[in-house]
Design an enzyme around this catalytic site. Sequence first.
Site, short mmCIF file in Angstrom:
data_model
loop_
_atom_site.label_atom_id
_atom_site.label_comp_id
_atom_site.label_asym_id
_atom_site.label_seq_id
_atom_site.Cartn_x
_atom_site.Cartn_y
_atom_site.Cartn_z
N LYS A 43 9.33 5.23 -4.02
CA LYS A 43 10.61 4.82 -3.70
C LYS A 43 11.68 6.10 -3.76
O LYS A 43 12.66 6.00 -3.52
CB LYS A 43 11.14 3.98 -4.55
CG LYS A 43 10.37 2.31 -4.64
CD LYS A 43 10.99 1.76 -3.03
CE LYS A 43 10.45 0.27 -3.06
NZ LYS A 43 10.90 -0.25 -1.77
C1 LIG Z 1 4.86 -0.64 -6.67
C2 LIG Z 1 5.42 -0.69 -5.21
N1 LIG Z 1 4.59 -1.01 -4.30
C3 LIG Z 1 4.81 -1.38 -3.26
C4 LIG Z 1 6.28 -1.29 -3.11
C5 LIG Z 1 6.39 -1.89 -1.35
O1 LIG Z 1 7.22 -0.81 -0.65
P1 LIG Z 1 8.12 -1.30 0.54
O2 LIG Z 1 9.44 -2.03 -0.22
O3 LIG Z 1 8.64 -0.28 1.14
O4 LIG Z 1 7.59 -2.29 1.05
C6 LIG Z 1 7.14 -1.46 -3.80
C7 LIG Z 1 8.60 -1.75 -3.55
O5 LIG Z 1 9.21 -2.22 -4.31
C8 LIG Z 1 6.72 -1.21 -5.29
O6 LIG Z 1 7.70 -1.02 -6.05
#
Ligand SMILES: Cc1ncc(COP(=O)(O)O)c(C=O)c1O
Length: 321
Positions: A43
């Site tokens: 993120k």
């Molecule tokens: C630990 C984790 N994995 C995967 C994701 C998924 O990413 P995206 O929000 O870009 O779909 C997030 C998003 O909050 C996350 O915090």
Amino acid sequence: MKVPRFTELIGNTPLIDLTKIVGENSAYLYAKCEFMNPGLSLKDRMANYILDIAEAQGKLKRGDVIVCSSSGNTGCSFAILGKIRGYQVVIVTSEKCSIEKQNHIKALNAELIVVDYDSYMSYGTDYAKKNGYFDVDQYNNIYNPEAYYKTLGPEIWKDTNGEITHFVMTGSTFGCISGTARFLKECNPKIQVILADPVSSNIYNYYYSNIKNDLSFNLVSEQYSIIEGAGKSKPTKCLDFSVIDEVIKISDEEAISTCHQLANDEGLLIGGSSGLNVFAAKFIANRLNKKGVVVTILCDSGIKYISKIYNKEFLRKYSAT
Ligand SMILES: Cc1ncc(COP(=O)(O)O)c(C=O)c1O
């Protein structure tokens, strides 16, 4: 000599080889170590990009307040980046967010508001609107997928010398899968993109139905999942179904046992969504031969879930429910 500041270390994460965990004649399996970003998750990429754009557009000036609804990791990223760029940061999360992620946000001196799971996304938006604050709105913000289109997609293409054949990723805002997949498919339209969906999510059902683009249609989630940052009850504005070729469902047991296997066999401590990704990527790799190159994402660090995924007592109680 050019020595970077800590926050200049975002992106350009290593790609590691996990082929050892797939069948002998199956495809290659590689994973991008997003837990090695400064905020210990993928993120940081989008928080950094959204701040750059908002500043360039004159939407933020020093001292402003940034509000962000987050399952935790985006909150950690904005807590780091917002603060050092001179903003006050308010993170809204739900009680599902691990205590480690909550403490990470608080230790970085951001304000943390914890509400119930069903309302944390709308709470942040309402709170920002009511007070005239800057709302990150990561679920609808087009600069979220664009951040991955500009950074993660090109890195994966370069890291694999353009040999990637399959990209496997879970989604929550779906910024990462949508932006990365768009870039990769522009490089080679034959690349297959697979969304790994947890049991609590409805995206599988939306994808394989004729209500894909009908967001007014409400499905009821089938099951609870302890995996954080993965799955949604309905598609977000950031989700681009046109770049997704397949959606597969992964159970909590499959995701968590993969986390434990990687800790044991590779010394790799990763979060639940990474375990989910690796299980799904292994499933895809085992369907292919050595011509396949499958890439997935290790989204965040397992340090963020010591009290849950790596806590036998917690898991024992959870499996008993
Ligand atoms: C630990 C984790 N994995 C995967 C994701 C998924 O990413 P995206 O929000 O870009 O779909 C997030 C998003 O909050 C996350 O915090």
